[in-house]
Scaffold this active site. Structure first.
Site, PDB file in Angstrom:
ATOM      1  N   LYS A 276       0.857  -1.190   0.000  1.00  0.00           N
ATOM      2  CA  LYS A 276       0.000   0.000   0.000  1.00  0.00           C
ATOM      3  C   LYS A 276       0.891   1.237   0.000  1.00  0.00           C
ATOM      4  CE  LYS A 276      -4.403   1.323   2.002  1.00  0.00           C
ATOM      5  NZ  LYS A 276      -5.551   0.874   2.774  1.00  0.00           N
ATOM      6  N   GLU A 360     -20.151  -4.565   9.758  1.00  0.00           N
ATOM      7  CA  GLU A 360     -21.079  -3.778  10.564  1.00  0.00           C
ATOM      8  C   GLU A 360     -22.199  -4.640  11.152  1.00  0.00           C
ATOM      9  OE1 GLU A 360     -19.992  -2.896   7.537  1.00  0.00           O
ATOM     10  OE2 GLU A 360     -18.881  -1.042   7.893  1.00  0.00           O
ATOM     11  N   ARG A 388     -25.722  -1.183   6.633  1.00  0.00           N
ATOM     12  CA  ARG A 388     -25.464  -2.611   6.508  1.00  0.00           C
ATOM     13  C   ARG A 388     -26.064  -3.426   7.662  1.00  0.00           C
ATOM     14  NH1 ARG A 388     -20.991  -4.259   3.098  1.00  0.00           N
ATOM     15  NH2 ARG A 388     -21.702  -3.394   1.125  1.00  0.00           N
TER      16      ARG A 388
HETATM   17  C1  LIG Z   1     -19.318  -1.411   4.389  1.00  0.00           C
HETATM   18  C2  LIG Z   1     -18.121  -0.497   4.497  1.00  0.00           C
HETATM   19  N1  LIG Z   1     -17.581  -0.241   5.705  1.00  0.00           N
HETATM   20  C3  LIG Z   1     -16.503   0.567   5.816  1.00  0.00           C
HETATM   21  C4  LIG Z   1     -15.947   1.128   4.711  1.00  0.00           C
HETATM   22  C5  LIG Z   1     -14.775   2.105   4.835  1.00  0.00           C
HETATM   23  N2  LIG Z   1     -13.574   1.623   4.158  1.00  0.00           N
HETATM   24  C6  LIG Z   1     -13.222   2.103   2.944  1.00  0.00           C
HETATM   25  S1  LIG Z   1     -11.854   1.385   2.353  1.00  0.00           S
HETATM   26  C7  LIG Z   1     -11.665   0.453   3.726  1.00  0.00           C
HETATM   27  C8  LIG Z   1     -10.502  -0.477   3.834  1.00  0.00           C
HETATM   28  C9  LIG Z   1     -10.459  -1.403   2.673  1.00  0.00           C
HETATM   29  O1  LIG Z   1      -9.347  -2.226   2.774  1.00  0.00           O
HETATM   30  P1  LIG Z   1      -8.951  -3.154   1.549  1.00  0.00           P
HETATM   31  O2  LIG Z   1     -10.181  -3.763   0.976  1.00  0.00           O
HETATM   32  O3  LIG Z   1      -7.902  -4.072   1.991  1.00  0.00           O
HETATM   33  O4  LIG Z   1      -8.413  -2.141   0.465  1.00  0.00           O
HETATM   34  P2  LIG Z   1      -7.042  -1.300   0.515  1.00  0.00           P
HETATM   35  O5  LIG Z   1      -7.455   0.087   0.913  1.00  0.00           O
HETATM   36  O6  LIG Z   1      -6.119  -1.895   1.498  1.00  0.00           O
HETATM   37  O7  LIG Z   1      -6.530  -1.341  -0.871  1.00  0.00           O
HETATM   38  C10 LIG Z   1     -12.683   0.707   4.636  1.00  0.00           C
HETATM   39  C11 LIG Z   1     -12.817   0.084   5.959  1.00  0.00           C
HETATM   40  C12 LIG Z   1     -16.545   0.847   3.463  1.00  0.00           C
HETATM   41  N3  LIG Z   1     -16.102   1.378   2.323  1.00  0.00           N
HETATM   42  N4  LIG Z   1     -17.608   0.028   3.387  1.00  0.00           N
END
Ligand SMILES: Cc1ncc(C[n+]2csc(CCOP(=O)(O)OP(=O)(O)O)c2C)c(N)n1
Length: 613
Positions: A276, A360, A388
């Site tokens: 990342k 959630e 959710r």
């Molecule tokens: C249902 C939901 N809860 C929380 C979020 C907030 N959120 C956005 S990106 C993220 C982390 C995602 O991690 P990953 O899928 O590993 O992607 P990366 O950013 O590491 O590439 C979160 C918790 C969301 N988008 N959707």
């Protein structure tokens, strides 16, 4: 066509692709440091995106992003590179995939963990309709902590449908990824070198007479021996052809594996390891600070000065104070510890905070269990993500009459993230939950008092919903002791609202006063159950009411109040309900959106004058 600087990606050599990646990274850093947005995830996904565009044709093939926050390189390769500086601004590019922006954006995304389900749906549609295109889901390891992802994987694996799931594993959600899934992924292992050998062996065998039968025989023996002595991977057990982990920054290798995956007629899971923030050292070293950024100077990186004071910070600080007095209080987050202001709490009470991953629904059901057995949990969650957990709120909390507190952050308009993130729906669904209480502060002091009140003055589910960002200094009085109250006296027109709308209403009342119209302002603190006695007294005096809210119109407070008035047989000369309307609210700054929706001070003034005229 996927192109970079006028050249079709499919015609580029590996070396040219590497150069393109470096240029894409440079532009990403340059623009995102100016516009704000998601940086680390995009920097990490550059090679993967280039490789995908090299192998597939996304005008026809479908690429389903999970969350969608990592789609910037994809936008840059599909004709939008020169508009990246408009991103997240009103009328500019969206920070998420938007089919209306480009046919190459297969599906709107914003909320995590649904990509495999959506992709499987597309694959099934393709098969049923006898069409011919590829379907690819791109999901991160963070999104893989959400239960919905497993519903999709379980169905997709056994479906036999031709599709590719790419797991972009960088070990990070917004912060370090949590839970058994993170451990599981570190154990998944199937060497690509083995696959290369297998590929060559199969090709060689098929070119000699009788080789095909011999290959099938040895394949059968291998499968059975391997199955009896080696543990299969989790994904293989689900029915996927699993390959990985592979270096997600190695373009030739990614290209080869994607081409290979494309030859298979069944579900494939390609496990890719990426870094990342790749290519920008500050982001690589501290990815949690560079997940979502406000504009910053890339030369200096993000300077972590004093933690900013906003509603989330006040929520976290107040909670820590309450927890110091009461050992039953504990905090739950669904992968949003920093965003919801809980870092300080986590430091002070590391054994009383639970990060459950992007889950959630699970968070709410778990809170129900905690409450049932004597704890006092608070789930800190953004309004948009609480959507959710509606069923768990109904079935596991309200129906069982359990006392769970919800810190509903970013309630109302959130701005640049757009449709998928506006917190305009929570009131509508919370208002249907029996025994629900919803409180709405308009400044920090009220948030602190209401949070305490949520724990000790109420039973059952209690939500305290507060806006994104900082308090407005126009209204700093703490009125939380009353369910509704008059904060400005007037004679001709009653203006009512709550939360972030109060400063707008007060500004409008000032302006109207100058224009000779005397307005009374009533602030509603408890939205559900609504018992607005002061408001009733005010409208009985003025006979004119406007309720201003930044939530979706159905189930708005104004609507409930209108029914209440009808029940009581109170008739008004004028009743105006201003809300965010009945449509999804696009991206732009909060001020711009309020203006467009007609819920800012100027719109209130104009509407009152229009009505009275
Ligand atoms: C249902 C939901 N809860 C929380 C979020 C907030 N959120 C956005 S990106 C993220 C982390 C995602 O991690 P990953 O899928 O590993 O992607 P990366 O950013 O590491 O590439 C979160 C918790 C969301 N988008 N959707």
């Amino acid at each position: 066509m996927s192109e970079w600087k006028g050249k079709n990606l499919k015609d580029m050599t590996d070396e040219e692709c590497r150069t393109a990646c470096a240029e894409i990274r440079e532009q990403l850093l340059d623009t995102v440091s100016k516009t704000g947005g998601h940086l680390g995830s995009n920097l990490g996904a550059v090679e993967l995106t280039v490789a995908l565009h090299r192998v597939f044709d996304f005008e026809r093939d479908r690429l389903v992003f999970d969350v969608g926050h990592q789609c910037y390189p994809h936008k840059m390769l599909t004709g939008r590179a020169d508009r990246m500086d408009t991103m997240r601004k009103l009328d500019g590019l969206s920070g998420f995939p938007k089919p209306r922006e480009s046919v190459t954006d297969a599906f709107i995304a914003g909320h995590a963990s649904n990509s495999v389900s959506v992709a499987l749906g597309m694959a099934r549609a393709r098969t049923k309709l006898g069409e011919d295109y590829r379907v690819i889901a791109l999901i991160g390891d963070g999104a893989l902590t959400g239960g919905l992802a497993y519903e999709g994987l379980s169905d997709a694996g056994s479906s036999g449908e031709k599709m590719i799931v790419i797991l972009n594993d960088n070990g990070m959600s917004i912060q370090k990824n949590v839970g058994g899934v993170a451990r599981l992924l570190s154990h998944q292992h199937l060497k690509p070198r083995y696959l290369r050998f297998k590929r060559h062996y199969r090709a060689a065998m098929q070119s000699v007479p009788g080789g095909k039968q011999f290959y099938n025989f040895t394949h059968w023996i291998k499968t059975h021996i391997k199955g009896s002595i080696l543990p299969s991977t989790f994904f293989e057990d689900l029915g996927f052809e699993y390959v990985g982990p592979v270096d997600g920054h190695d373009i030739p290798e990614l290209t080869r594996l994607l081409q290979w995956a494309d030859t298979l007629d069944r579900p494939v899971l390609l496990h890719v390891r990426t870094v990342k923030g790749m290519g920008y050292l500050p982001a690589q070293n501290a990815p949690e600070y560079y997940h979502g950024v406000s504009p910053f100077d890339p030369e200096k990186g993000i300077v972590c000065s004093e933690p900013k004071r906003d509603y989330s910070a006040v929520f976290g600080q107040t909670l820590a104070k309450l927890a110091a007095e009461d050992p039953r209080i504990c905090a739950v987050t669904a992968a949003m510890q920093t965003g919801t202001g809980l870092d300080g709490f986590a430091q002070a009470f590391p054994d009383r905070i639970y990060d459950v991953g992007i889950a959630e629904g699970h968070a709410v059901a778990m809170c129900a269990g905690m409450a049932k057995q004597g704890l006092m949990p608070v789930f800190a969650v953004y309004s948009t993500f609480l959507q959710r957990a509606y069923d768990m709120l109904l079935h596991d909390v309200a129906l069982q009459d359990l006392h769970v507190v919800f810190g509903v952050d970013r309630a109302g308009l959130v701005g640049a993230d757009g449709e998928t993130h506006q917190g305009v729906f929570d009131l509508a669904f919370l208002s249907t939950v029996p025994h629900m209480t919803v409180l709405a502060p308009s400044n920090y002091a009220e948030l602190a008092s209401m949070l305490r009140s949520a724990f000790y003055d109420y039973e059952g589910p209690v939500a305290v919903r507060y806006p994104r960002g900082s308090e407005d200094t126009l209204f700093l009085e703490n009125t939380s002791g009353e369910v509704d109250c008059v904060i400005r006296e007037g004679a001709q027109f009653t203006l009512a609202g709550y939360g972030n709308m109060i400063p707008e209403i007060l500004k409008a009342a000032d302006q109207l006063e100058q224009d000779g119209i005397s307005c009374e302002v009533v602030k509603i603190n408890r939205l559900i159950p609504l018992k607005a006695e002061r408001l009733i007294a005010s409208v009985e005096k003025t006979h004119c009411l406007m309720v201003v809210e930044d939530v979706i119109q159905p189930c708005s407070v104004g609507r409930s109040f209108a029914f209440d008035l009808a029940d009581r047989g109170i008739e008004l000369d004028h009743l105006v309900l201003l809300t965010s309307g009945t449509e999804f609210v696009r991206h732009g700054s909060v001020d711009q959106l309020r203006h467009l929706l007609g819920i800012d001070a100027e719109a209130i003034v104009n509407k009152v004058k229009e009505v009275l005229a």
